[in-house]
Enzyme design. Structure first.
Site, PDB file in Angstrom:
ATOM      1  CD  GLU A   1      11.108 -19.063  71.264  1.00  0.00           C
ATOM      2  OE1 GLU A   1      10.804 -18.043  71.092  1.00  0.00           O
ATOM      3  OE2 GLU A   1      12.050 -19.142  72.359  1.00  0.00           O
TER       4      GLU A   1
ATOM      5  CB  CYS B   1       7.502 -16.060  64.763  1.00  0.00           C
ATOM      6  SG  CYS B   1       9.050 -16.147  65.043  1.00  0.00           S
TER       7      CYS B   1
END
Length: 536
Positions: A225, A260
Site C-alpha cells: 500500500e 496516501c
C-alpha cells in the site's frame, strides 16, 4: 523521531529475539487453534473493545505524534477502524463459507466441486505513521478474520502510538495470535529475513521495493500500500465551483496533507480556473479560520517531524525559484521547530517535473499545486498517463462522457467522481494501488481474501469407475472417439456468445433465478399450504 520538545517512550525490541517470536507464532498456528470462526470472532470483538476502551490513550498518543485533535483522531483513526471490525463481524461467516462450483463435464455428474477458505499462516504487517491506528490495525482485522497469526511492526516514527499499541493491544488480543515488534531498520530487516506466509506493507515506494525483494527471496506474496501523486481533474462543466473547492481542500488538507490518498495536484480547465482560484481563500478561512491564526486552531495538526517539515519548505522555495510564474495564492507560513506549515496553495504551476520541482514526487504535506489545461479529455488522458500510476484519480465534472473516458483510459488504483476521500468508507470497495502506487487490496472482504488461500477441492465417489473407463490406456479408437465427443467443444461464434449472454442476463437473472430465491419458495409454499387448508 519525535516532534521537537516531545520525548519518545519507545523501547526497541531485541533483534536477536525476533526469530523466536516468529517461530512461536508458527508453532501455535500449526495447532489449528485459529480455525474456528468463533475464536476469530472473539478476537475481533477484543480489537473492538481495545478501540472503545482505550480511546483516550490512543487520542493522547496520536496527539503527541501528530498534534492531532481528539475529534480528528476519532473520525480519522478510531471510528473507521471500529467500523471495519463491525463489518468483519457481520460478514465473517459468509466470507469463510465454502463456495459450491458446478461440475458441468459428463463424467463429473456425480461429483462435488467447491472452493474452501484457509488462512495463509503467519503474516507480517509493517505499518505507517500517518494514521497510526487505522493503517496498522485495519490489516490486522483482515488477517485475524482470515485466521492468520500476525506479527505487527508499527512505524517507529509515530513513536507514542507504537509504544501504546505494544503496551496495550495484547491485553485484549491473544498473544498466541498477535505479537508486536517495535524498532527501526535493524528490527525490520531481521523480520524480513524470517519466513512469513504473507507480508503487508504500508509506506513509500523506496522501502516498498526492499520489502518486495525480501518477499521474493522467500517466495512470499506481498501486498504494498504505497501512494503517488493522485491527480484532481476539474472539467469546465462543474456546476458549483465553490462546492468543488470545498470538497478538494477538505480532502487535501486532512491530517495536514499526510494521507496516501490525498489530492496531490489539481488540473483545472481554464474556463473555470479563475472562479476556482478565487474560491480557495474563503473556503480555507471558513474551515481553519484566518491564516495568521491557523497555528492555534485545534483542527490543524502538525507535520510528523522537523525533517519532513524542512523538506516541504525547501520544496516550495525550489518551485518558486525554478518557475518564476508560480505564485503563492495562500499560505507558505511555517515554523520548522514546531513542525508547522500552514495550508499552502500554489498557482501557475507547470506540469513538467523537469522545470517544476513540486511535480517530481508525492508531496505528502499541506501543499496544493494548481495547473491549468485548455483541452478536453484526450489532453487530460495524455498528461496523466505520462506519469506513474497514482493511488487515486479524482474527477469533477458534469459531463458523463468526459468522466467515463478518463475513467476508462487512465489507470489508477482507485477513482472517485465529484468528491474526495469518501470512497474509503464503503467497506465493499477493495482498496489498493497498481504499479508504482502499490499491489494488492484490502478493506472488507478484499482484506479477508488477501490473507486467505482459496483452495479448489474436487470430491468424487469411490465407485462408478466405469464412467471413467475411456480415460485409461490403452486408448483405443473407440475410447478416443468418446473422449473427443465428451471433451471437444467448438469455438463459439459471436452470435452464439450474444445469445448466451442474453439468456444469462435477461432470461435467467430476470425470470428464472428469482424462482429459486428462498423467499419466493417460502411464499409459494405458504400459499400452497393455505390453499390446501381451505380445501380441507
Amino acid at each position: 523521531m519525535p516532534r521537537p520538545g516531545v520525548v519518545s517512550p519507545l523501547v526497541y525490541d531485541n533483534v536477536e529475539d525476533i526469530p523466536q517470536v516468529v517461530a512461536e507464532l508458527r508453532r501455535e498456528f500449526n495447532t489449528g487453534f485459529t480455525l474456528p470462526i468463533e475464536y476469530r470472532r472473539k478476537q475481533l470483538i477484543q480489537i473492538g473493545k481495545f478501540l472503545e476502551n482505550e480511546k483516550d490513550g490512543i487520542i493522547k498518543a496520536v496527539n503527541l505524534d501528530l498534534g492531532r485533535s481528539a475529534g480528528n483522531t476519532m473520525s480519522l483513526d478510531i471510528t473507521p477502524t471500529l467500523n471495519e471490525v463491525i463489518f468483519a463481524l457481520q460478514n465473517l461467516e459468509d466470507w469463510a463459507a465454502d463456495e459450491q462450483v458446478a461440475t458441468k463435464q459428463v463424467w463429473g455428474v456425480f461429483d462435488r466441486a467447491l472452493i474452501t477458505k484457509h488462512p495463509l499462516g503467519v503474516v507480517l504487517v509493517i505499518g505507517a505513521w500517518n494514521y497510526p491506528i487505522q493503517v496498522q490495525i485495519l490489516p490486522i482485522v483482515s488477517a485475524i478474520a482470515a485466521g492468520c497469526c500476525v506479527v505487527l511492526k508499527p512505524s517507529e516514527v509515530a513513536s507514542h502510538s507504537a509504544h501504546f499499541i505494544a503496551q496495550v493491544l495484547n491485553n485484549y488480543v491473544d498473544s498466541r495470535m498477535l505479537r508486536v515488534i517495535n524498532g527501526a531498520v535493524p528490527q525490520t530487516t531481521r523480520l524480513l529475513e524470517c519466513k512469513f506466509d504473507h507480508i503487508f506493507f504500508t509506506g513509500n515506494g523506496t522501502v516498498g521495493k526492499i520489502v518486495m525483494q525480501a518477499g521474493a527471496k522467500q517466495l512470499t506474496p506481498v501486498t504494498l500500500e504505497l501512494g503517488g501523486k493522485s491527480p484532481v481533474v476539474i472539467d469546465r462543466t462543474v456546476a458549483d465551483v465553490a462546492v468543488v473547492a470545498r470538497r478538494i481542500l477538505w480532502g487535501k488538507f486532512m491530517n495536514c496533507g499526510q494521507t496516501c490518498i490525498s489530492p496531490d495536484f489539481v488540473l483545472v480547465h481554464k474556463d473555470v480556473k479563475e472562479k476556482f482560484v478565487a474560491a480557495i481563500p474563503k473556503v480555507l478561512e471558513d474551515m481553519y479560520g484566518p491564516l495568521d491564526k491557523i497555528k492555534t486552531n485545534s483542527d490543524w495538526g502538525r507535520l510528523i517531524h522537523t525533517g519532513h517539515t524542512e523538506r516541504l519548505i525547501k520544496l516550495i522555495d525550489r518551485q518558486l525559484k525554478a518557475n518564476p510564474a508560480t505564485k503563492v495564492l495562500y499560505g507558505n507560513i511555517h515554523e520548522c521547530d514546531d513542525t508547522f506549515l500552514a495550508p499552502t496553495v500554489l498557482v501557475n504551476v507547470g506540469f513538467d517535473a523537469t522545470t517544476n520541482p513540486i511535480m517530481e514526487d508525492e508531496l505528502f504535506g499541506p501543499i496544493l499545486p494548481i495547473i491549468e489545461f485548455d483541452g478536453g479529455a484526450d489532453q487530460v488522458i495524455k498528461m496523466l498517463n505520462s506519469r506513474d500510476t497514482p493511488l487515486v484519480e479524482y474527477i469533477f465534472s458534469g459531463d458523463e462522457k468526459f468522466t467515463e473516458k478518463i475513467l476508462r483510459h487512465c489507470v489508477a488504483g482507485n477513482a472517485m467522481v465529484n468528491d474526495t476521500m469518501m470512497f474509503m468508507i464503503v467497506h465493499d470497495l477493495p482498496f489498493g494501488g497498481v504499479g508504482a502506487s502499490g499491489a494488492g487490496n484490502y478493506h472488507g472482504k478484499a482484506g479477508f481474501d488477501t490473507f486467505t488461500k482459496k483452495r479448489s477441492t474436487h470430491i468424487r465417489p469411490q465407485g462408478l469407475d466405469a464412467v471413467l473407463d475411456s480415460r485409461y490406456p490403452p486408448l483405443t479408437d473407440a475410447k478416443r472417439f468418446i473422449l473427443e465427443k465428451l471433451q471437444a467443444k467448438p469455438i463459439p461464434t459471436e452470435s452464439a456468445l450474444k445469445t448466451n449472454r442474453f439468456l444469462k442476463v435477461y432470461v435467467w437473472r430476470a425470470l428464472f433465478k428469482p424462482l429459486f430465491d428462498i423467499r419466493v419458495l417460502l411464499i409459494v409454499a405458504a400459499a400452497f399450504l393455505a390453499g390446501y387448508a381451505r380445501r380441507s
